[in-house]
Structures are given as C-alpha cells and as structure tokens.
Scaffold this motif. Sequence first.
Motif, short mmCIF file in Angstrom:
data_model
loop_
_atom_site.label_atom_id
_atom_site.label_comp_id
_atom_site.label_asym_id
_atom_site.label_seq_id
_atom_site.Cartn_x
_atom_site.Cartn_y
_atom_site.Cartn_z
N LYS A 109 -12.49 -18.93 -18.20
CA LYS A 109 -11.09 -19.13 -18.57
C LYS A 109 -10.20 -18.66 -17.43
N ASP A 110 -10.43 -17.43 -17.00
CA ASP A 110 -9.74 -16.85 -15.86
C ASP A 110 -10.68 -15.80 -15.27
N GLU A 111 -10.21 -15.01 -14.33
CA GLU A 111 -11.13 -14.07 -13.66
C GLU A 111 -11.61 -12.93 -14.54
N LYS A 112 -10.98 -12.74 -15.71
CA LYS A 112 -11.36 -11.64 -16.58
C LYS A 112 -11.90 -12.08 -17.94
N SER A 113 -12.00 -13.38 -18.18
CA SER A 113 -12.50 -13.83 -19.49
C SER A 113 -13.18 -15.19 -19.39
#
Length: 156
Positions: A109-113
Amino acid sequence: MFGTVSGEVEVNAPASVVWEVYGSLKLAAVIEKGFTDVLQKIEVVEGDGSVGTILNLVFQPGVAPFASYKEKFTMIDNEKRIKDSIVIEGGYLEMGFDRYFLRAEIIEKDEKSCITKATIEYELREEYAANASLVSIDGPMAMMNIVKTHILSTTN
C-alpha cells in the motif's frame, strides 16, 4: 464445477517484512505455532521453501473432514511477492476435487503497510458438488491474521 474465493488482511508493516515470512518456510513455522487448535503439525516432506517444496499439513482430529494433505509450492515470485501452491495428495483430492490451488499475495500500500491476500481456486467433479461447501476462505483468513499478529509483535 469451478470456483474461486479470496480474502484480504491489512498489515501495518512494510511489504518486504511481510514477504520475509510468506516467501519462506517461516510461514509454515508461524502458522504451525499459532494455529494449534486446527493443525497438529506441518512437516516439510521435501525441499527448502523454494519452488517444488512439499509440505504435509496434519490436522487435529475432528477439525477437518480429512486427516491431512500434501501441498507443493508451484511458483514463488519474489519481485511481485506471490506464492502459489497446489494440493497434490490427500485432503481435498479425496473429497472429489480435481484441483485445489492457493495463492498468497503481498500487495504494497505504502512504505509502512501492505495487504495480504489469499485466493483459493478449485475444480470439483459434478458428482461431488455438495463438497463445494468445504471450500472456505476462513482458514486462510485465520492464518493471515496469525501471521499479522506475529509480524506486528516482532517488529514493534
């Protein structure tokens, strides 16, 4: 008769961290440890976690309509973060299924999820059509949640 079911679980961890578990035999160890009410054990019959690896999943008595089944990893794509396996012996094949396939995907999804997604595809002989009710995304959803809990407890 053909069918497909799928489900997704969001994980607040980088896709690369989640794939470290899904893309290796760590997945079997985490599931075996966290799913003891359903699984007695997961045995590595052959292989090192790469394509061609065969696992034997042995269920707790009375939990499934079969005692065990063997699955084989047929594709692992480390770039797309996709792992495919197919039942090759026992289990669903004894219940009239000609094919029982499972895909695990890690979608960034993004760099953290990321999202973990499980898809089951099956082919069932018409005379066993009633056994289509055995196909459920509930088991893979429970496993994805077990892995999510494991990852979040080891990365925080």
